[in-house]
Design a protein around this motif. Structure first.
Motif, PDB file in Angstrom:
ATOM      1  N   LYS A  11       0.821  -1.190   0.000  1.00 14.83           N
ATOM      2  CA  LYS A  11       0.000   0.000   0.000  1.00 14.83           C
ATOM      3  C   LYS A  11       0.870   1.261   0.000  1.00 14.83           C
ATOM      4  CE  LYS A  11      -3.907  -1.971   2.564  1.00 14.83           C
ATOM      5  NZ  LYS A  11      -4.737  -1.845   3.800  1.00 14.83           N
ATOM      6  N   VAL A  12       0.415   2.248  -0.763  1.00 21.01           N
ATOM      7  CA  VAL A  12       1.121   3.532  -0.771  1.00 21.01           C
ATOM      8  C   VAL A  12       1.068   4.183   0.600  1.00 21.01           C
ATOM      9  CG1 VAL A  12       1.015   5.887  -1.675  1.00 21.01           C
ATOM     10  CG2 VAL A  12       0.827   3.942  -3.238  1.00 21.01           C
TER      11      VAL A  12
ATOM     12  N   TYR B 254       0.137   0.036  -4.569  1.00 25.15           N
ATOM     13  CA  TYR B 254      -1.237   0.338  -4.938  1.00 25.15           C
ATOM     14  C   TYR B 254      -1.833   1.262  -3.872  1.00 25.15           C
ATOM     15  CZ  TYR B 254      -2.819  -3.045  -1.394  1.00 25.15           C
ATOM     16  OH  TYR B 254      -3.067  -3.702  -0.224  1.00 25.15           O
ATOM     17  N   PHE B 255      -2.899   1.980  -4.291  1.00 26.45           N
ATOM     18  CA  PHE B 255      -3.614   2.834  -3.349  1.00 26.45           C
ATOM     19  C   PHE B 255      -4.544   1.954  -2.522  1.00 26.45           C
ATOM     20  CE2 PHE B 255      -2.730   5.953  -6.805  1.00 26.45           C
ATOM     21  CZ  PHE B 255      -1.938   6.824  -6.059  1.00 26.45           C
ATOM     22  N   GLY B 256      -4.387   2.009  -1.217  1.00 28.14           N
ATOM     23  CA  GLY B 256      -5.104   1.083  -0.368  1.00 28.14           C
ATOM     24  C   GLY B 256      -6.433   1.581   0.156  1.00 28.14           C
TER      25      GLY B 256
ATOM     26  N   ASP C 280      -6.945  -1.304 -11.248  1.00 22.73           N
ATOM     27  CA  ASP C 280      -6.423  -2.226 -10.236  1.00 22.73           C
ATOM     28  C   ASP C 280      -5.771  -1.448  -9.087  1.00 22.73           C
ATOM     29  OD1 ASP C 280      -5.940  -4.668  -9.045  1.00 22.73           O
ATOM     30  OD2 ASP C 280      -4.082  -5.040 -10.154  1.00 22.73           O
ATOM     31  N   ASN C 281      -6.443  -0.348  -8.686  1.00 22.97           N
ATOM     32  CA  ASN C 281      -6.026   0.502  -7.568  1.00 22.97           C
ATOM     33  C   ASN C 281      -4.713   1.247  -7.817  1.00 22.97           C
ATOM     34  OD1 ASN C 281      -8.288  -0.431  -6.199  1.00 22.97           O
ATOM     35  ND2 ASN C 281      -7.159  -2.048  -5.152  1.00 22.97           N
ATOM     36  N   ALA C 282      -4.319   1.355  -9.094  1.00 19.85           N
ATOM     37  CA  ALA C 282      -3.110   2.113  -9.427  1.00 19.85           C
ATOM     38  C   ALA C 282      -3.422   3.578  -9.721  1.00 19.85           C
ATOM     39  CB  ALA C 282      -2.403   1.485 -10.625  1.00 19.85           C
ATOM     40  N   THR C 283      -4.712   3.914  -9.861  1.00 18.84           N
ATOM     41  CA  THR C 283      -5.142   5.296 -10.098  1.00 18.84           C
ATOM     42  C   THR C 283      -6.142   5.686  -9.021  1.00 18.84           C
ATOM     43  OG1 THR C 283      -4.856   5.084 -12.494  1.00 18.84           O
ATOM     44  CG2 THR C 283      -6.265   6.869 -11.714  1.00 18.84           C
TER      45      THR C 283
END
Length: 336
Positions: free
Chosen positions: A32-33, A101-103, A135-138
């Motif tokens: 997680k970021v 990824y953005f958690g 996929d939670n990258a944006t």
């Protein structure tokens, strides 16, 4: 046979266990970021102005893991007033989607702050919404910048009744505002701004020279008041049309005109002016027009007397019951 069944069951359980663990293993391969810290700044988003841009700066210890892809003000109307807060959309991207990824997309996943340079103009920054994609990258974040209530909460009133003088072509006038330091006026031709806006310390201005330079067309002007305290500005109020044909003022089309909002109506006189803060008889029916010149509807109070105007046509009720059961006399007045 019993031993084979036991062995088969054990193999099946092992396969199911590996399958169940696969998503966990995949998730564990990305980190997680963490919490997102963002600081917002703008030099040109101010009450009384239009448009502007917002800058967003990531802060904190994880800024190397993500980047700001875009920042955009998404309001449909960006003519800023004290009650129209700018809504800003910020798109963030992960630097390495294979590893991070953005958690979270909840408000608790963000720390939003105003740059100290704009703390005198904004009270707060408010979380509106956030969504994750790719996929939670944006991460798409929306926030609202709240104007300072102490500074902008008491704006001057809009000048009333902006109109063209029927006796002098090109002479614009409007109602006074006691709290105004001066007025700002802007001439428009065929709906487009022409020439520069002007600072006027009076309630009239002669546009005749400018109109002669630009020739035939449909002219309007808009005016707003500027308060002496911190130069805060009211909203714009626009006049009716002045039609110039052959170098001279032409008769305007008299009749009902619909406002730009597609909802309100006003009446244009043959000289291009319009009634405001007054009654007008049209085709045997009475109508009331407010201080901005728009047709009133429903219950209104004029000089201490209550009247009811049809909510669709605007026509005054007389010698009949209103929809909510009150009798109005032949003059349209309800008398308790």
């Amino acid at each position: 046979m019993i031993r084979w069944k036991k062995l088969s069951a054990l193999l099946t359980a092992a396969v199911m266990a590996v399958t169940a663990m696969a998503p966990c293993a995949m998730a564990a391969s990305r980190t997680k970021v963490g919490k997102i810290y963002l600081t917002f700044n703008t030099s040109d988003v101010r009450v009384g102005r239009e448009g502007g841009t917002v800058e967003v700066t990531p802060t904190g210890t994880n800024t190397g893991l993500y980047y700001v892809d875009s920042v955009e003000i998404i309001n449909e109307d960006d003519d800023w007033t004290s009650s129209s807060a700018p809504i800003v959309e910020v798109v963030l991207g992960v630097e390495n989607p294979d590893s991070y990824y953005f958690g979270s997309s909840s408000s608790s996943g963000f720390k939003l702050t105003l740059d100290e340079d704009i703390e005198d103009r904004f009270d707060d920054i408010e979380f509106v919404d956030a969504d994750r994609e790719d996929d939670n990258a944006t991460l798409i974040l929306q926030v609202r910048l709240i104007f300072d209530e102490d500074r902008y909460g008491n704006l001057p009133a809009e000048p009333s009744s902006p109109q063209w003088d029927s006796s002098s072509t090109g002479l614009a006038s409007w109602g006074d505002v006691t709290t105004a330091k001066y007025f700002e006026v802007q001439l428009l031709k065929d709906g487009a701004e022409i020439d520069n806006s002007r600072m006027i310390y009076d309630t009239s201005y002669d546009f005749s020279d400018t109109i002669r330079q630009h020739g035939d067309g449909i002219y309007t002007f808009k005016v707003r008041s500027v308060k002496s305290v911190q130069n805060t500005k009211s909203g714009w109020n626009e006049s009716s049309s002045l039609i110039i044909s052959g170098g001279h003022a032409a008769s305007a089309v008299e009749g009902w005109m619909q406002a730009a909002d597609g909802v309100r109506w006003w009446w244009q006189n043959s000289d291009g002016s319009y009634p405001a803060s007054q009654w007008k008889e049209i085709s045997g029916r009475w109508y009331y027009f407010d201080e901005q010149g728009y047709m009133a509807t429903g219950w209104i109070n004029v000089n201490g007397v209550s009247y009811y105007l049809d909510t669709t046509s605007g026509a005054m009720y007389a010698s009949r019951y209103t929809p909510d059961g009150y009798w109005v006399d032949a003059d349209g007045a309800w008398r308790p």
